[in-house]
Design an enzyme around this catalytic site. Structure first.
Site, PDB file in Angstrom:
ATOM      1  N   ARG A   1      -3.822  13.279  -4.503  1.00  0.00           N
ATOM      2  CA  ARG A   1      -4.461  13.504  -5.798  1.00  0.00           C
ATOM      3  C   ARG A   1      -5.834  14.135  -5.588  1.00  0.00           C
ATOM      4  NH1 ARG A   1      -3.852   7.903  -9.131  1.00  0.00           N
ATOM      5  NH2 ARG A   1      -5.240   7.031  -7.549  1.00  0.00           N
TER       6      ARG A   1
ATOM      7  N   ASP B   1      -4.061   7.504 -12.856  1.00  0.00           N
ATOM      8  CA  ASP B   1      -3.082   6.478 -12.512  1.00  0.00           C
ATOM      9  C   ASP B   1      -1.820   6.564 -13.361  1.00  0.00           C
ATOM     10  OD1 ASP B   1      -4.617   5.635 -10.476  1.00  0.00           O
ATOM     11  OD2 ASP B   1      -4.675   3.527 -11.052  1.00  0.00           O
TER      12      ASP B   1
ATOM     13  N   GLY C   1       0.789  -1.235   0.000  1.00  0.00           N
ATOM     14  CA  GLY C   1       0.000   0.000   0.000  1.00  0.00           C
ATOM     15  C   GLY C   1       0.818   1.281   0.000  1.00  0.00           C
TER      16      GLY C   1
ATOM     17  N   ARG D   1     -13.948   4.624 -11.596  1.00  0.00           N
ATOM     18  CA  ARG D   1     -13.329   4.004 -12.783  1.00  0.00           C
ATOM     19  C   ARG D   1     -14.317   3.050 -13.446  1.00  0.00           C
ATOM     20  NH1 ARG D   1      -7.753   3.658 -10.755  1.00  0.00           N
ATOM     21  NH2 ARG D   1      -7.686   5.134  -9.055  1.00  0.00           N
TER      22      ARG D   1
ATOM     23  N   ASP E   1      -9.416  -0.752 -14.911  1.00  0.00           N
ATOM     24  CA  ASP E   1      -9.419  -0.124 -13.583  1.00  0.00           C
ATOM     25  C   ASP E   1      -8.678   1.207 -13.613  1.00  0.00           C
ATOM     26  OD1 ASP E   1      -7.310  -2.188 -14.013  1.00  0.00           O
ATOM     27  OD2 ASP E   1      -6.440  -1.282 -12.230  1.00  0.00           O
TER      28      ASP E   1
HETATM   29  P1  AMP Z   1      -2.028  -0.071 -10.986  1.00  0.00           P
HETATM   30  O1  AMP Z   1      -1.194  -0.917 -11.864  1.00  0.00           O
HETATM   31  O2  AMP Z   1      -1.277   1.023 -10.279  1.00  0.00           O
HETATM   32  O3  AMP Z   1      -3.236   0.446 -11.653  1.00  0.00           O
HETATM   33  O4  AMP Z   1      -2.532  -1.020  -9.796  1.00  0.00           O
HETATM   34  C1  AMP Z   1      -3.327  -2.159 -10.017  1.00  0.00           C
HETATM   35  C2  AMP Z   1      -3.881  -2.638  -8.700  1.00  0.00           C
HETATM   36  O5  AMP Z   1      -2.821  -2.992  -7.807  1.00  0.00           O
HETATM   37  C3  AMP Z   1      -4.727  -1.609  -7.964  1.00  0.00           C
HETATM   38  O6  AMP Z   1      -5.730  -2.297  -7.280  1.00  0.00           O
HETATM   39  C4  AMP Z   1      -3.732  -1.017  -7.001  1.00  0.00           C
HETATM   40  O7  AMP Z   1      -4.362  -0.442  -5.890  1.00  0.00           O
HETATM   41  C5  AMP Z   1      -2.898  -2.234  -6.623  1.00  0.00           C
HETATM   42  N1  AMP Z   1      -1.550  -1.828  -6.196  1.00  0.00           N
HETATM   43  C6  AMP Z   1      -0.551  -1.351  -6.944  1.00  0.00           C
HETATM   44  N2  AMP Z   1       0.539  -1.107  -6.206  1.00  0.00           N
HETATM   45  C7  AMP Z   1       0.223  -1.428  -4.926  1.00  0.00           C
HETATM   46  C8  AMP Z   1       0.911  -1.388  -3.690  1.00  0.00           C
HETATM   47  N3  AMP Z   1       2.162  -0.959  -3.578  1.00  0.00           N
HETATM   48  N4  AMP Z   1       0.238  -1.824  -2.603  1.00  0.00           N
HETATM   49  C9  AMP Z   1      -1.019  -2.250  -2.674  1.00  0.00           C
HETATM   50  N5  AMP Z   1      -1.724  -2.312  -3.796  1.00  0.00           N
HETATM   51  C10 AMP Z   1      -1.112  -1.903  -4.925  1.00  0.00           C
HETATM   52 MG    MG Z   2      -4.616   1.618 -11.032  1.00  0.00          MG
END
Ligand code: AMP
Ligand code: MG
Length: 537
Positions: free
Chosen positions: A202, A289, A145, A209, A279
């Site tokens: 942000r 994002d 997170g 989404r 997403d």
């Molecule tokens: P993204 O590729 O940034 O769009 O992320 C895809 C999914 O992975 C989303 O549900 C994000 O919240 C989750 N996610 C990405 N990075 C992290 C992280 N460091 N910790 C927790 N969830 C993550």
């Molecule tokens: Mg994302």
């Protein structure tokens, strides 16, 4: 966390429509889990040891009606790192799903984003405030997170740069380092390293989404699906009237048209999102994002910045319009239960996207070369343009600015091929290649172009003014962000702020900043972070 009692905290008007109008997950803990029959989960941002402000966006401070003295006070860094909550905040993480690289991925959700709440300003505008990198939520799956400084600088600078370029986007209020390290394996090479942690706040009218609707649809939870769509129409699309079958279709159409407009802008400025999963598609047609995105240096429609995408290149620059359409089709599927299964109505919207994108794209290209309007016969000129941008490595940004300076009035039947091309030379990465066929192709296009401009009756001066309004002089080239990151990782924030300032006026000449109007340096061709980026952030 205590603040000196001299600190005056802003009184924001928290309206929190999302959490007051939609069903909540009954559990209020950050533990990772599947969340059903709920649009969100209440969570607490993690506290961090030593929040320090790296940068803030003055324009965002202004429209949120905060004051500048507050933005530079220690309280600001405490609040926008999640350490202190203002009265009225109701922190939560959203539940959503999505198609990742074309495959349904199930529940995703805000895994490292925590919404602090939504405010309403005196002008009546609603703004949701969201911390990215504030620790675990029920949607964090196997991850922590958190976010690192490197990716937070990229998100902060790029969202503001995009706004000033006129591209619809989420905004960034602040960038704060947390004082703790986060471990990441940047190259996925089995070599994880500690990196400084950071949090971006942000800001957007809504962070909803496509995936918010897809998740209840995938679970056949039509009750929640309807609640979410009705909520979105009432709050984000109130001009569409009360929810009804017609309003649902009108809503879908508007999302499609906004998405088409956003993609035309991306294509105009040379932006490649890199992870156009459903997403990561905003219901408002905002760029959202900022992960392994990139900017075209040399014009190459097959380029993708994302290492995870290197093999299939699904998210390459030239494929973005089609991917957006595919994503829209997935959103349409999720709406089927609400519109009496009227598939032709959905198909009509998907087609409307194609038309809107097609027209928008032609008009945009015509504007980029300074035509008064796109006319029927211009297809050939514009298709040829894309070819000559690829016959030899050509810097997209520099080419269009130099083309604006290029004099049509000076062209005569005597002008040599070399003289025609000379004013554009700075745009070429390999000037030695400008001979033979390549030279003939470019010069041939320039002659056709000159003729078309003469037919249009536009003077050099007027054309230059018009072109410089749609062709930026400065964009956030991948290597520029990387230089700012290198400095900030050593505790020097000057370059982040210099680039923020530069990118406030991307269409203006800024003589002191001319060094940023330059091709990608050779060292950046293959350096991670400059040419290829991983999702590790
Ligand atoms: P993204 O590729 O940034 O769009 O992320 C895809 C999914 O992975 C989303 O549900 C994000 O919240 C989750 N996610 C990405 N990075 C992290 C992280 N460091 N910790 C927790 N969830 C993550
Ligand atoms: Mg994302």
């Amino acid at each position: 966390m205590a603040l000196p009692n001299t600190t005056t905290l802003p009184k924001l008007n928290f309206t929190n429509r999302f959490t007051t109008q939609l069903p909540a997950d009954p559990r209020e803990s950050n533990g990772v889990r599947q969340v059903e029959h709920a649009a969100f989960s209440r969570v607490r941002p993690a506290t961090v040891p030593d929040p320090k402000l790296v940068a803030y966006a003055q324009e965002v401070v202004d429209f949120l009606e905060l004051d500048t003295a507050f933005a530079t006070s220690p309280a600001f860094a405490q609040i926008f790192s999640g350490n202190i909550q203002l009265g009225g905040m109701d922190p939560f993480a959203m539940a959503y799903g999505g198609h990742q690289f074309g495959n349904w991925a199930g529940q995703l959700g805000d895994g490292r984003a925590i919404n602090l709440g939504e405010i309403q300003t005196s002008s009546g505008d609603h703004w949701a405030l969201q911390l990215k990198g504030s620790g675990l939520t029920p949607y964090s799956r196997g991850a922590d997170g958190k976010a690192v400084l490197r990716s937070s600088i990229r998100e902060f600078l790029c969202s503001e740069a995009m706004h000033h370029l006129g591209v619809p986007t989420t905004r960034a209020l602040s960038l704060v380092t947390t004082g703790e390290n986060v471990v990441r394996d940047i190259l996925y090479s089995g070599n994880p390293q500690p990196e400084p942690g950071a949090i971006v706040c942000r800001v957007a009218p809504s962070f909803t989404r496509f995936g918010n609707f897809q998740l209840p649809y995938s679970r056949q939870d039509h009750k929640l699906l309807k609640e979410l769509v009705d909520y979105t129409i009432r709050n984000d699309f109130p001009h569409l009237g009360e929810p009804s079958k017609d309003a649902y279709i009108a809503f879908y159409r508007e999302v499609a048209l906004r998405t088409a407009e956003m993609i035309v802008h991306w294509m105009r400025v040379g932006f490649v999102h890199g992870v156009m999963n459903t997403d990561n598609m905003s219901i408002l047609g905002l760029t959202i994002d900022y992960g392994p995105y990139g900017w075209l240096d040399n014009y190459d429609p097959s380029w993708t910045p994302n290492t995870t995408d290197a093999r299939n290149r699904r998210y390459r620059y030239g494929h973005q319009p089609q991917v957006a359409q595919w994503n829209l089709a997935q959103l349409g599927n999720a709406l089927v239960p609400l519109i009496e299964e009227d598939i032709p109505a959905l198909q009509e919207v998907v087609d409307a996207y194609s038309d809107a994108f097609g027209t928008g794209y032609s008009d945009m290209l015509a504007a980029k070369v300074g035509l008064k309007a796109f006319e029927d016969g211009d297809d050939k000129l514009l298709t040829e343009l894309q070819k000559i941008l690829q016959v030899t490595e050509t810097d997209m940004t520099i080419f269009f600015r130099k083309l604006a300076d290029w004099s049509v009035e000076a062209v005569t039947s005597e002008t040599t091929t070399t003289d025609l091309i000379a004013p554009l030379f700075e745009a070429y990465y390999k000037p030695a290649e400008i001979t033979g066929e390549v030279e003939i192709a470019i010069a041939g296009w320039l002659k056709d172009y000159a003729q078309r401009i003469k037919d249009d009756g536009t003077s050099d001066a007027d054309r230059k003014t018009a072109m410089n309004k749609v062709n930026p002089k400065y964009v956030l080239r991948n290597y520029m962000a990387q230089l700012a990151i290198d400095d900030a990782e050593e505790g020097k924030n000057g370059l982040v702020n210099e680039l923020l300032e530069l990118l406030r006026n991307p269409y203006d000449e800024q003589p002191d900043m001319e060094k940023w109007f330059a091709k990608r340096p050779d060292w950046a061709r293959s350096r991670p972070g400059c040419s290829m980026l991983s999702c590790s952030s």
